[in-house]
Write a protein that holds these residues in place. Structure first.
Motif, short mmCIF file in Angstrom:
data_model
loop_
_atom_site.label_atom_id
_atom_site.label_comp_id
_atom_site.label_asym_id
_atom_site.label_seq_id
_atom_site.Cartn_x
_atom_site.Cartn_y
_atom_site.Cartn_z
N GLN A 1 0.83 -1.20 0.00
CA GLN A 1 0.00 0.00 0.00
C GLN A 1 0.87 1.25 0.00
O GLN A 1 0.41 2.32 0.36
CB GLN A 1 -0.92 -0.02 1.24
CG GLN A 1 -1.81 -1.24 1.34
CD GLN A 1 -2.82 -1.32 0.23
OE1 GLN A 1 -3.28 -0.29 -0.29
NE2 GLN A 1 -3.17 -2.53 -0.19
N HIS B 1 2.49 6.91 -0.31
CA HIS B 1 1.79 6.95 0.97
C HIS B 1 2.25 8.16 1.78
O HIS B 1 3.35 8.19 2.33
CB HIS B 1 2.06 5.66 1.75
CG HIS B 1 1.32 5.58 3.05
ND1 HIS B 1 -0.05 5.56 3.13
CD2 HIS B 1 1.77 5.53 4.33
CE1 HIS B 1 -0.42 5.49 4.39
NE2 HIS B 1 0.66 5.46 5.14
N GLN C 1 1.69 12.88 -4.64
CA GLN C 1 1.39 11.45 -4.68
C GLN C 1 1.85 10.80 -5.98
O GLN C 1 2.17 9.62 -6.00
CB GLN C 1 -0.11 11.23 -4.49
CG GLN C 1 -0.56 11.37 -3.04
CD GLN C 1 -1.94 10.80 -2.82
OE1 GLN C 1 -2.76 10.80 -3.71
NE2 GLN C 1 -2.19 10.31 -1.62
#
Length: 331
Positions: free
Chosen positions: A184, A212, A245
């Motif tokens: 993730q 992240h 991001q």
């Protein structure tokens, strides 16, 4: 009287025939074994076009067989089917890549005949290997799910040491797939190419996505280290780009690497956010929080898509090979 005797003898024959059939459990039903009607409600099944998730805890399984033919020195792998594929992969094409480790760099591929939870293959793949070496090899079967845009997801893999498995030639095997690690931390896109004549390994860190919680107070960079065994022989770092991001790097770097070192070397990528140098700290000693790590290399260092990317780079000489990879946590 004669007619009565004939009737009695015929009746005795029929009784004898009934006894024989009853004793043998005959499947002949005819007039002596009345057949009832089926209650179709008890046998209602799930429509073929309805996707039903597998029971909790049940792994995806691969059905295949292996056989070694001594006369031709060929290892024959019969790839049959997958079972219990995860629902998110049902609409994708399923691709399987087989390698004979540790030395085989050219994978054999098979594509499923259809999509769904239980895709079928029915393919025979052949490896030419001597009888002396075959028992020292490990069969690697990597299952990939391919989306319509060509993006690949590693579903899982089976590693089968052949020592001991070839004694029962042709036996059908059901093996659970070891799932690839899901991360993730985001993804990074990398391009690799190698020139054996120039002994040059070219690396391009293209972009990242879904990082992240990157800190907006500092930039993001990619650090790439060429390692041989456990020693980093060369390290290079891209320029800082704006922290977001989905940052874009497009940074190219090259490393000197001899062809005989391809099986001993690997590339370690680190996405870093170097902190601003504080008082008393030089730029080289400032801390560098790591957002994620990626290792590309041969079987000694990598599995799944990371291993495949390295092998594709070797097989496609001087041709750039681009691929997305998930980032893992630093150890």
């Amino acid at each position: 009287a004669e007619f009565l005797r004939d009737d009695e003898s015929e009746e005795k024959k029929l009784e004898t025939q009934r006894d024989v059939l009853a004793h043998r459990g005959s499947l002949s039903v005819r007039s002596w074994y009345p057949v009832g009607s089926l209650l179709t409600g008890l046998y209602s099944g799930t429509p073929l076009n309805e996707v039903v998730p597998p029971p909790p805890g049940m792994a995806t399984r691969l059905c295949f067989s292996v056989e070694y033919q001594h006369s031709s020195e060929q290892l024959v792998v019969s790839l049959l089917r997958l079972s219990n594929l995860l629902p998110r992969f049902h609409s994708n094409k399923t691709l399987v890549e087989l390698r004979l480790l540790p030395d085989d760099r050219r994978p054999r591929q098979a594509k499923a005949r259809a999509t769904g939870p239980d895709p079928e293959f029915n393919d025979r793949l052949i490896f030419q290997v001597s009888a002396v070496c075959v028992f020292q090899c490990t069969l690697s079967v990597c299952v990939l799910s391919v989306e319509k845009d060509g993006k690949r997801h590693a579903v899982g893999r089976v590693l089968l040491p052949l020592d001991g498995e070839l004694s029962q030639a042709g036996r059908v095997l059901w093996k659970d797939l070891d799932p690839e690690e899901e991360t993730q931390l985001g993804d990074v896109q990398v391009s690799l190419s190698y020139s054996s004549s120039l002994q040059r390994l070219s690396v391009v860190a293209l972009r990242a996505r879904g990082l992240h919680k990157p800190s907006t107070s500092a930039g993001v960079c990619v650090q790439v280290s060429l390692q041989i065994h456990t020693q980093a022989v060369k390290t290079k770092r891209s320029c800082l780009v704006r922290a977001e991001q989905d940052p874009s790097f497009n940074y190219r770097m090259t490393f000197k690497l001899r062809p005989q070192c391809l099986d001993d070397a690997c590339l370690r990528f680190e996405l870093q956010q170097p902190n601003d140098s504080r008082k008393g700290e030089t730029r080289s000693t400032a801390t560098k929080p790591i957002l994620g790590v990626l290792v590309l290399g041969p079987f000694m260092y990598a599995r799944g898509l990371q291993l495949q990317h390295w092998m594709d780079m070797i097989n496609k000489a001087q041709e750039p090979v681009k691929m997305w990879h998930g980032l893992s946590r630093p150890i």
